[in-house]
Motif scaffolding. Sequence first.
Motif, PDB file in Angstrom:
ATOM      1  N   ASP A 217       0.809  -1.213   0.000  1.00  8.09           N
ATOM      2  CA  ASP A 217       0.000   0.000   0.000  1.00  8.09           C
ATOM      3  C   ASP A 217       0.847   1.270   0.000  1.00  8.09           C
ATOM      4  N   GLY A 218       2.198   1.094  -0.107  1.00  2.00           N
ATOM      5  CA  GLY A 218       3.091   2.238  -0.128  1.00  2.00           C
ATOM      6  C   GLY A 218       3.550   2.694   1.241  1.00  2.00           C
ATOM      7  N   ARG A 219       3.067   2.051   2.298  1.00  2.00           N
ATOM      8  CA  ARG A 219       3.450   2.439   3.645  1.00  2.00           C
ATOM      9  C   ARG A 219       4.937   2.198   3.859  1.00  2.00           C
ATOM     10  N   ARG A 220       5.610   3.154   4.489  1.00  3.63           N
ATOM     11  CA  ARG A 220       7.036   3.074   4.752  1.00  3.63           C
ATOM     12  C   ARG A 220       7.261   2.762   6.232  1.00  3.63           C
ATOM     13  N   THR A 221       7.861   1.606   6.511  1.00  2.00           N
ATOM     14  CA  THR A 221       8.097   1.197   7.896  1.00  2.00           C
ATOM     15  C   THR A 221       9.589   1.058   8.152  1.00  2.00           C
ATOM     16  N   GLY A 222      10.052   1.709   9.206  1.00  3.77           N
ATOM     17  CA  GLY A 222      11.470   1.690   9.533  1.00  3.77           C
ATOM     18  C   GLY A 222      11.801   0.702  10.640  1.00  3.77           C
TER      19      GLY A 222
END
Length: 283
Positions: free
Chosen positions: A99-104
């Motif tokens: 979904d394009g979510r950016r998780t670090g």
Amino acid sequence: MPSTDGRHRAAVLGSPIAHSLSPVLHRAAYAALGLGDWTYDRFEIDERALPGFVEDLDGAWAGLSLTMPLKRAIVPLLDGVSETAASVEAVNTVVFGADGRRTGDNTDVPGMAAALRERGVEKVESAAILGAGATASSALAALSGICAGPVTAYVRSAARADEMRGWGERLGVDVRIADWAEADHALTAPLVIATTPAGAADELAGAVPERPGTLFDVLYEPWPTRLAAAWADRGGAVVGGLDLLVHQAVLQVGQMTGLDAPLAVMRAAGEAALAGRTPDVSV
């Protein structure tokens, strides 16, 4: 084969970046896993260029590796961070969701613990850290799970001392501060983690005790460092920067591809790459 919805690109970002071994390690993993359409590159990106670079990434991207000076600069650009990354306020891994979510995340911390565990170091009564930079905070986080007693940090400035005390309180580690001028005393600890830049700890090589414990020197080039060589000559156990790099990269590959990364293959690729380099102090 896990579905990544067309996502098959990854890269390491940082400055300087030319000598990073991350492409060697990740590409070796892709080859071993049969991921023929996956690519892993390196980009010279500083803090100013980072937001624009991230915003321009398209749906083909699965993840990023971050090195200095971007491990903290990336955080405001993310949708969320893991508990580990939050604990040290540093991200070295970004995974992009469908979904394009950016998780670090921060794979340095578990990577350090895994590298030590591989050499049989699972619990120590006390430890010492040489230096107080960003890597030192990851070292403290790793030690929070294996060190039963105090951790003494050898630092050069009052500001660095305050930072290390703050990290200790945050991570639940009993941190004690000592001046760098007394760093030779650190070498008697059962576990010593050297987080200093190339050459900074060379002066300590002559102070290695007769029966040293374990040294974890986070550098991998040049290798061995003078301290690591002297430590090994005395019969002490040595964990190197390549061990850390490989273990944290194994975790990155797993998060980005959904597959179990081949540790032995990646280590062999890193060793071969280092063996083929001319001497250089860049990392």
